[in-house]
Design a protein around this motif. Structure first.
Motif, PDB file in Angstrom:
ATOM      1  N   GLY A 187       3.826  -8.477   9.096  1.00 48.67           N
ATOM      2  CA  GLY A 187       3.339  -8.788  10.443  1.00 48.67           C
ATOM      3  C   GLY A 187       3.154  -7.549  11.288  1.00 48.67           C
ATOM      4  O   GLY A 187       2.730  -7.628  12.429  1.00 48.67           O
ATOM      5  N   THR A 188       3.465  -6.403  10.737  1.00 50.02           N
ATOM      6  CA  THR A 188       3.289  -5.131  11.417  1.00 50.02           C
ATOM      7  C   THR A 188       2.632  -4.166  10.446  1.00 50.02           C
ATOM      8  O   THR A 188       2.760  -4.329   9.236  1.00 50.02           O
ATOM      9  CB  THR A 188       4.633  -4.551  11.889  1.00 50.02           C
ATOM     10  OG1 THR A 188       4.417  -3.215  12.360  1.00 50.02           O
ATOM     11  CG2 THR A 188       5.646  -4.488  10.767  1.00 50.02           C
ATOM     12  N   ASP A 189       1.924  -3.204  10.999  1.00 47.67           N
ATOM     13  CA  ASP A 189       1.259  -2.221  10.147  1.00 47.67           C
ATOM     14  C   ASP A 189       2.092  -0.967   9.951  1.00 47.67           C
ATOM     15  O   ASP A 189       1.566   0.049   9.517  1.00 47.67           O
ATOM     16  CB  ASP A 189      -0.079  -1.814  10.781  1.00 47.67           C
ATOM     17  CG  ASP A 189      -1.009  -2.987  10.896  1.00 47.67           C
ATOM     18  OD1 ASP A 189      -1.231  -3.444  12.021  1.00 47.67           O
ATOM     19  OD2 ASP A 189      -1.500  -3.439   9.852  1.00 47.67           O
ATOM     20  N   LYS A 190       3.380  -1.016  10.277  1.00 50.15           N
ATOM     21  CA  LYS A 190       4.134   0.229  10.306  1.00 50.15           C
ATOM     22  C   LYS A 190       4.174   0.892   8.935  1.00 50.15           C
ATOM     23  O   LYS A 190       4.265   0.226   7.900  1.00 50.15           O
ATOM     24  CB  LYS A 190       5.546   0.023  10.818  1.00 50.15           C
ATOM     25  CG  LYS A 190       6.483  -0.690   9.860  1.00 50.15           C
ATOM     26  CD  LYS A 190       7.879  -0.763  10.476  1.00 50.15           C
ATOM     27  CE  LYS A 190       8.831  -1.525   9.563  1.00 50.15           C
ATOM     28  NZ  LYS A 190      10.151  -1.688  10.224  1.00 50.15           N
ATOM     29  N   LEU A 191       4.097   2.208   8.978  1.00 48.33           N
ATOM     30  CA  LEU A 191       4.251   3.020   7.788  1.00 48.33           C
ATOM     31  C   LEU A 191       5.717   3.428   7.684  1.00 48.33           C
ATOM     32  O   LEU A 191       6.313   3.859   8.668  1.00 48.33           O
ATOM     33  CB  LEU A 191       3.369   4.267   7.874  1.00 48.33           C
ATOM     34  CG  LEU A 191       1.860   4.015   7.846  1.00 48.33           C
ATOM     35  CD1 LEU A 191       1.101   5.254   8.283  1.00 48.33           C
ATOM     36  CD2 LEU A 191       1.412   3.595   6.457  1.00 48.33           C
ATOM     37  N   PHE A 236       8.017   6.124   6.029  1.00 42.67           N
ATOM     38  CA  PHE A 236       7.827   7.444   5.450  1.00 42.67           C
ATOM     39  C   PHE A 236       9.066   7.929   4.713  1.00 42.67           C
ATOM     40  O   PHE A 236      10.200   7.592   5.061  1.00 42.67           O
ATOM     41  CB  PHE A 236       7.516   8.470   6.552  1.00 42.67           C
ATOM     42  CG  PHE A 236       6.144   8.350   7.142  1.00 42.67           C
ATOM     43  CD1 PHE A 236       5.913   7.531   8.236  1.00 42.67           C
ATOM     44  CD2 PHE A 236       5.085   9.087   6.628  1.00 42.67           C
ATOM     45  CE1 PHE A 236       4.652   7.432   8.802  1.00 42.67           C
ATOM     46  CE2 PHE A 236       3.822   9.002   7.192  1.00 42.67           C
ATOM     47  CZ  PHE A 236       3.596   8.176   8.267  1.00 42.67           C
ATOM     48  N   TYR A 251       0.853  -1.185   0.000  1.00 39.81           N
ATOM     49  CA  TYR A 251       0.000   0.000   0.000  1.00 39.81           C
ATOM     50  C   TYR A 251       0.896   1.245   0.000  1.00 39.81           C
ATOM     51  O   TYR A 251       1.954   1.269   0.639  1.00 39.81           O
ATOM     52  CB  TYR A 251      -0.884   0.034   1.238  1.00 39.81           C
ATOM     53  CG  TYR A 251      -1.777  -1.179   1.393  1.00 39.81           C
ATOM     54  CD1 TYR A 251      -1.371  -2.280   2.142  1.00 39.81           C
ATOM     55  CD2 TYR A 251      -3.033  -1.222   0.795  1.00 39.81           C
ATOM     56  CE1 TYR A 251      -2.186  -3.388   2.285  1.00 39.81           C
ATOM     57  CE2 TYR A 251      -3.854  -2.330   0.942  1.00 39.81           C
ATOM     58  CZ  TYR A 251      -3.421  -3.404   1.688  1.00 39.81           C
ATOM     59  OH  TYR A 251      -4.220  -4.498   1.826  1.00 39.81           O
ATOM     60  N   ARG A 307       3.415   0.795   3.061  1.00 41.94           N
ATOM     61  CA  ARG A 307       3.092  -0.212   4.054  1.00 41.94           C
ATOM     62  C   ARG A 307       3.062  -1.584   3.409  1.00 41.94           C
ATOM     63  O   ARG A 307       2.434  -1.759   2.360  1.00 41.94           O
ATOM     64  CB  ARG A 307       1.761   0.065   4.738  1.00 41.94           C
ATOM     65  CG  ARG A 307       1.548  -0.824   5.966  1.00 41.94           C
ATOM     66  CD  ARG A 307       0.248  -0.566   6.641  1.00 41.94           C
ATOM     67  NE  ARG A 307      -0.847  -1.335   6.071  1.00 41.94           N
ATOM     68  CZ  ARG A 307      -1.013  -2.647   6.243  1.00 41.94           C
ATOM     69  NH1 ARG A 307      -0.182  -3.340   6.959  1.00 41.94           N
ATOM     70  NH2 ARG A 307      -2.047  -3.248   5.678  1.00 41.94           N
ATOM     71  N   GLU A 350      -3.647   0.960  -3.510  1.00 44.30           N
ATOM     72  CA  GLU A 350      -3.263  -0.446  -3.368  1.00 44.30           C
ATOM     73  C   GLU A 350      -2.485  -0.852  -4.615  1.00 44.30           C
ATOM     74  O   GLU A 350      -2.907  -0.556  -5.741  1.00 44.30           O
ATOM     75  CB  GLU A 350      -4.506  -1.329  -3.224  1.00 44.30           C
ATOM     76  CG  GLU A 350      -5.235  -1.158  -1.914  1.00 44.30           C
ATOM     77  CD  GLU A 350      -6.338  -0.109  -1.955  1.00 44.30           C
ATOM     78  OE1 GLU A 350      -7.197  -0.126  -1.075  1.00 44.30           O
ATOM     79  OE2 GLU A 350      -6.323   0.736  -2.877  1.00 44.30           O
ATOM     80  N   PHE A 377       0.737   5.624   0.402  1.00 43.45           N
ATOM     81  CA  PHE A 377      -0.083   6.701   0.972  1.00 43.45           C
ATOM     82  C   PHE A 377       0.609   8.046   0.759  1.00 43.45           C
ATOM     83  O   PHE A 377       1.834   8.126   0.696  1.00 43.45           O
ATOM     84  CB  PHE A 377      -0.256   6.505   2.488  1.00 43.45           C
ATOM     85  CG  PHE A 377      -0.801   5.164   2.899  1.00 43.45           C
ATOM     86  CD1 PHE A 377       0.042   4.066   3.042  1.00 43.45           C
ATOM     87  CD2 PHE A 377      -2.159   5.004   3.151  1.00 43.45           C
ATOM     88  CE1 PHE A 377      -0.448   2.832   3.424  1.00 43.45           C
ATOM     89  CE2 PHE A 377      -2.659   3.767   3.539  1.00 43.45           C
ATOM     90  CZ  PHE A 377      -1.809   2.692   3.672  1.00 43.45           C
ATOM     91  N   PRO A 388       1.896  -5.495   3.456  1.00 43.05           N
ATOM     92  CA  PRO A 388       0.877  -6.346   4.071  1.00 43.05           C
ATOM     93  C   PRO A 388       1.451  -7.632   4.625  1.00 43.05           C
ATOM     94  O   PRO A 388       0.733  -8.426   5.224  1.00 43.05           O
ATOM     95  CB  PRO A 388      -0.069  -6.642   2.903  1.00 43.05           C
ATOM     96  CG  PRO A 388       0.838  -6.640   1.712  1.00 43.05           C
ATOM     97  CD  PRO A 388       1.922  -5.637   1.998  1.00 43.05           C
TER      98      PRO A 388
END
Lengths: 116, 116
Positions: free
Chosen positions: A100-104, A106, A33, A95, A52, A35, A97
């Motif tokens: 195992g973590t949702d961390k962004l 940057f 993903y 990000r 996506e 953003f 998928p």
């Protein structure tokens, strides 16, 4: 490891004009993903638009649209009909998928100035 | 709907002192994040909680930083002892579910820490 690069530290645009902010990223994943976040002087990060990777169609949100080039690993943001309220720092983020973590993750950001 | 709340907004301390930041996520959000944003950089994830369990703390300097989310709602991030390089904005974010890219991370206004 994934990285996000924003090569434009600062950009400026005149009110009502169009501006494009650049972002490139590096990843070996095929699904992910992307953003764009806006951070005004108040410091609160606000989501502008998301994409996506499995979708070929470029995302659009009102005056904001992206140009997603998966093969080139490029994800630019176009702001049409710029307004004074668009002035802020803009961050591109990635990000995975699969991590195992949702961390962004940057980039370093682009400061956008809007002149009347 | 109330947003992510953080306090204090600003904090100035001397090196070697301790400091704590508080975050209250959006009601019903199970996932909570703490990011560190050093001046001129994008935010970097320090720790992610799912309810009151830790999902990812791989980038948390555990010799001086600690975080907890005891009842799965509010969270506290502590630094003890602080170093000059800890000067940054500490952002808290929350999201509804884990590992679902279409669910947005909502950010609070952040705490600006200055270590002198």
């Amino acid at each position: 490891a994934q990285t996000v690069t924003q090569s434009q530290p600062e950009m400026s645009v005149q009110e009502a004009e169009t501006v494009t902010l650049s972002c490139t990223y590096d990843t070996s994943e095929s699904d992910y993903y992307l953003f764009w976040y806006k951070q005004p002087p108040s410091r609160q990060m606000i989501l502008v638009i998301r994409q996506e990777a499995y979708k070929q169609q470029n995302a659009t949100e009102n005056r904001f649209s992206v140009n997603f080039q998966k093969a080139a690993k490029s994800f630019s943001l176009k702001i049409s009909d710029s307004q004074l309220g668009d002035a802020a720092m803009y961050f591109c983020a990635y990000r995975s998928p699969n991590a195992g973590t949702d961390k962004l993750i940057f980039g370093t950001g682009t400061r956008l100035q809007v002149f009347p | 709907e109330a947003g992510v709340a953080q306090s204090p907004r600003y904090k100035i301390i001397e090196k070697r002192q301790s400091v704590a930041f508080w975050c209250n996520p959006i009601s019903g959000h199970a996932t909570l994040y703490w990011y560190q944003q050093i001046l001129g950089q994008g935010p970097k994830l320090l720790i992610q909680f799912q309810n009151n369990g830790v999902v990812d703390d791989s980038q948390l300097p555990k010799d001086r930083f600690s975080a907890e989310r005891l009842k799965g709602v509010d969270s506290t991030l502590k630094i003890q002892p602080a170093k000059l390089e800890d000067s940054a904005v500490y952002l808290c974010a929350s999201s509804l579910v884990r590992l679902a890219g279409r669910y947005e991370q909502y950010f609070g206004p952040g705490t600006r820490l200055t270590v002198t």
